[in-house]
Design an enzyme around this catalytic site. Structure first.
Site, short mmCIF file in Angstrom:
data_model
loop_
_atom_site.label_atom_id
_atom_site.label_comp_id
_atom_site.label_asym_id
_atom_site.label_seq_id
_atom_site.Cartn_x
_atom_site.Cartn_y
_atom_site.Cartn_z
N ILE A 47 39.47 96.15 64.78
CA ILE A 47 38.41 95.64 64.05
C ILE A 47 37.65 96.52 63.19
O ILE A 47 37.21 97.34 63.36
CB ILE A 47 37.15 95.33 65.43
CG1 ILE A 47 38.07 94.72 66.46
CG2 ILE A 47 36.01 94.62 64.93
CD1 ILE A 47 37.09 94.65 67.90
N GLU A 48 37.54 95.96 61.74
CA GLU A 48 37.36 96.83 60.79
C GLU A 48 35.69 96.54 60.34
O GLU A 48 35.06 95.69 61.06
CB GLU A 48 37.97 96.73 59.71
CG GLU A 48 39.53 96.83 59.93
CD GLU A 48 40.41 96.97 58.64
OE1 GLU A 48 40.08 96.23 57.71
OE2 GLU A 48 41.63 97.58 58.60
N GLU A 59 44.42 99.65 69.71
CA GLU A 59 44.75 100.26 71.04
C GLU A 59 43.43 100.81 71.88
O GLU A 59 43.33 100.78 73.14
CB GLU A 59 45.49 101.79 70.67
CG GLU A 59 46.85 101.69 70.11
CD GLU A 59 46.64 101.60 68.35
OE1 GLU A 59 45.81 101.04 67.98
OE2 GLU A 59 47.51 102.25 68.07
N1 THU Z 1 45.08 100.88 63.14
C1 THU Z 1 45.00 100.35 64.34
O1 THU Z 1 44.59 99.61 64.76
N2 THU Z 1 46.10 101.25 65.26
C2 THU Z 1 46.95 102.18 64.84
O2 THU Z 1 47.72 102.67 65.60
C3 THU Z 1 47.02 102.63 63.57
C4 THU Z 1 45.83 101.88 62.50
C5 THU Z 1 44.33 100.23 62.19
C6 THU Z 1 43.13 100.66 61.79
C7 THU Z 1 42.65 100.09 60.35
O3 THU Z 1 41.92 98.82 60.68
C8 THU Z 1 43.88 99.50 59.85
O4 THU Z 1 44.84 99.62 61.34
C9 THU Z 1 44.52 100.58 58.78
O5 THU Z 1 44.74 101.66 59.03
#
Ligand code: THU
Length: 137
Positions: A47-48, A59
């Site tokens: 979720i950004e 995770e």
């Molecule tokens: N991201 C994850 O959700 N899990 C990971 O293990 C690596 C990175 C997400 C964070 C961000 O929204 C996007 O991937 C790019 O980094």
């Protein structure tokens, strides 16, 4: 590998969770499915945020959902990620997520990476050796 765990089913659930990813900035979609020792599965997606730092990885979404529901004992997590235009695949957990996993999980906790057709199972100890945990305090 633990023969009692249905890794493929966990991967399929991670793929499903990935479809909910809110990632308008990176366009990198991640899904996770966390299996508790009692056999329940909690899923999560990344979720950004426009301010970037508040972004939460898939995770941690799954772990925080589970812990907030009273779960603290976990067996395995399946993780799948990739660019939104592509199929989900191998996506190693970031360092912050490894540390959050280490807060609740033993060294033999299983981390499943890949997709439902091809995956590899790692232990937490392999991905986060020499970790700093509550046992150090
Ligand atoms: N991201 C994850 O959700 N899990 C990971 O293990 C690596 C990175 C997400 C964070 C961000 O929204 C996007 O991937 C790019 O980094």
């Amino acid at each position: 590998m633990n023969n009692m765990i249905d890794y493929k089913s966990l991967m399929v659930q991670a793929q499903e969770a990935r479809k909910k990813s809110y990632s308008p900035y990176s366009h990198f979609c991640v899904g996770a499915a966390l299996l508790t020792k009692s056999g329940k599965v909690y899923t999560g997606c990344n979720i950004e945020n426009a301010a970037f730092t508040p972004t939460n990885c898939a995770e941690r979404t799954a772990i925080f959902k589970a812990v907030s529901e009273g779960e603290r004992e976990f067996e395995a997590i399946a993780i799948v990620g990739g660019k939104e235009t592509q199929e989900g695949g191998f996506c190693a957990p970031c360092g912050v997520c490894r540390q959050v996993i280490a807060e609740f999980c033993e060294k033999d906790f299983q981390i499943v990476l890949g997709n439902e057709n091809k995956y590899k199972v790692y232990t937490l100890d392999t991905l986060l050796p020499f970790s700093f945990t509550k046992s150090n305090l």
